[in-house]
Design an enzyme around this catalytic site. Sequence first.
Site, short mmCIF file in Angstrom:
data_model
loop_
_atom_site.label_atom_id
_atom_site.label_comp_id
_atom_site.label_asym_id
_atom_site.label_seq_id
_atom_site.Cartn_x
_atom_site.Cartn_y
_atom_site.Cartn_z
N HIS A 1 0.84 -1.20 0.00
CA HIS A 1 0.00 0.00 0.00
C HIS A 1 0.88 1.25 0.00
O HIS A 1 1.93 1.28 0.64
CB HIS A 1 -0.92 0.02 1.22
N LYS B 1 -12.68 4.77 8.83
CA LYS B 1 -13.16 5.85 7.96
C LYS B 1 -14.68 5.89 7.92
O LYS B 1 -15.28 6.95 7.77
CB LYS B 1 -12.58 5.67 6.55
#
Length: 891
Positions: free
Chosen positions: A137, A562
């Site tokens: 990532h 999130k």
Amino acid sequence: MELHARDVREDVREVGAALGDVVRAHAPDAYESVEAARTTAIERREGGNAGRQALRETVESASPAARADFARAFTDYFELVNLAEERERVRALRRSEGTVEDSLVAAVESLAEDGATADDVAEVLADVRVVPTFTAHPTEARRKTVKATLNRVSDLLADLDERRLTDAERRRLWRRLDANVESLWTTRHVRERQPTPFDEARDVQWYLANAVFDVVPEVYDALETALADAYDDPPAVPQLLAFRSWAGSDRDGNPYVTTETTERVLERQRRLVCERYADDLGDLLAALSMDGDRVESGTLDASLAADRDAVPTVAADAAERYPDEPFRRKVATMRERVRRIDDVRPGGYDDAVDLFADARALADALREAGLDDLASVHADPFVRRVETFGLHLAALDLRDHREKHTAAVSAALEREGIDYAGMSEDERVEFLTEATLQDEPVVDLTDAEGLDDETVRVLERFDALADWQAEYGADAIDAYCISMTERPSHVLEVVFLASQAGVVSLPDHSGLDVVPLLETKSALSNARDILGTLFENDAYGALLDARDGSQEVMLGYSDSNKENGFLAANWELDRAQRRLAAICEDFGVDVRFFHGRGGSISRGGGPMNEALLALPKETVTGEVKFTQQGESIAETYGNRRVAERELEQMLNAQLRARWTAATEADPAVPEAWVAAMETMAGAARDAYRDLLDTDGFVSYFEAATPIEVVENLNLGSRPASRSDERAVEDLRAIPWVFSWTQTRCILPGWYGLGAGLDAFDGDPDLLREMYEEWPFFRTTVDAAALSLARSEMDVAAEYAGLAPDDLRERFFPRIEGEYDRAVEHVLDVTGREDLVDRPWLRESLDRRNPYVDPLNALQVALLGRDDRSPEDERALRLSVMGVAAGMQDTG
């Protein structure tokens, strides 16, 4: 005896001076601006008269070219300070060797003091397996070239610190260090092109094939030594560590990861590990020079005879070269067989099992001959490496989004006249079960006629999987993770596709662990329905039986945070783990949790050993898997000594946690604590969602953070957003956290906590009791405290000033108020006067803050300009990298 000649202050002062000399020589105008800004920032932090306006005026008065050099100077300073602090950590480790509380020595002593017998410890060891999983990532902001230069500086600092040097030797080392600092200054820091998935895989492989490969035997040696000191008849230590990777095999959201990419990664990993084995065997060849007339070869004779049968030509060549040295003869044969693994010549090892057997036979024969020291120093490390890294270095996990599988199955079946898209969930489960269990294939994975490109890519991947397992071994790539799993059919689709490739052939064989990734509130809440349906399913039940009755479940920390905010996400994940453990126990299935942790606090980051010890006892089966990514890989495995320490901490935590889980009943969490958490988590989530759902929030986020700069930094191969739309839901967690971190408002790591704690209207002493006695609550609060400590609302206010007046007034007072409220409550709950309770961390923050301030001032000034020149754009990108280095966090 003093082990070290220097300390962190000396390192920081002198590398800073070396950088200053370089800047003064190459960019005198920038040097004046840097010194003015540095002095102003320090005075401001020390309570002087200079304010942020003076700092901003200093930045804005510089020329565009000087601003770029200004950003580069502070960025390079932080890169060097990070090395100095890493060196200080090494000093602390060396000085405290064997005495730190979370070492392997401490773990063994803890078990022994708790009454664990050698047999008890053997049972714990048999259960434990720690599996770090490296991902690609995009959180590593530095170029590989820059990292190479910094590695050289790190080595030179180590030499200056640990070697006894003459004045001339010291001068030569400093000249080399100065030269590397000059190289750092003149090297391009920002990537001009986006890295490819293969670039990212190469980066991950560097850490695996170097620091990780080097220190694994040392970790085992430390544990074996501790056991020998604690027990008269210490238990044997089985394999406890394994390493996996997503680099080059994680297709979720990354269209650039192709079957060709994965093939290249598998090939290169095999080549790298075989090269390291050949080097090790070369060292063994030099060390095991015993004369056969002086040393009994014993059981090695049988192994040599087996070589003559299996690889007669190779064995004959070794016998001719070493006629009277049986141990060398064995090692020479092993090395040649390793070299021939990917050679057209016959005789290479077919799999790691045979190589491991030979390595073990060599070590056993040395001990039988009375050569225990040679065995422990030279042969045992090789045995541990082969056991750990096999012929693949790190096993790969495949991953993709469940929508891709559903679409591919629908398209492939539609061509066969089957309306999968029109089926209900129950109908899909029934169809997939029957299709998987029948002998005849339903779809041809190799036939692309009439299929869209995305479907073809999915089918090609499963077809290639069968070839990869045949070429590299099933254990080289034997797990498939399904992102955003919401229904049982999402798992069965992968099983079906694998069955069409022959990777799964039920009821007898499954070459794949199928891993649902649960990351939304609905998926976590419905876990019993998802897993229960699968466990009762004929096809999936057969797959579990073929995989030893073990189910891996991945928990997503990033998207959960999130979606729900920090406190609610942490609470939901804790509850979910308990529910999942209960579900698996009800069905007699062994569960292995895979924790999808990121580097930042908001994405599950933080000290790994503390996180492992805080897991609910009923979830601690002994096996644990977790992601490590980007800059956290560099921080953990960039230095051999630090890497060894990190792995020791992981094993310490897992050994202690498994012993506790096996010997102590898991006390029920008091109802009052649960009720308090339910209240606080609900209020926290409401506050967080209210902020994100307020009209204009996305526009405020775009205006008050450098998100557009972050998206264009070429950090990684994967796109920053799942779609072309700008929405929080579509934005990936990493750029979301990265952007807030740049503004010194690490909102994802604490927003909602203040509202949650405020909503608790009971006795404040109950929260203090929860903090003292409940590991989950303590680690959650401490993690938030760190994010709060690293946030600076006066700096965040400068970024808020970039937003239109109405948006600023609508959002920043809410954010600032929530910050103040969270700080007040955290200090009250913890009973501390400072959010930071570790002196070394407070010292580090105090050292860094005055130097991050000028970069923030420059960034705000440049973000506020509509007419940025190319030099300004370069300075802006450098400022983002500099703040990331100073904060030691991208996301």
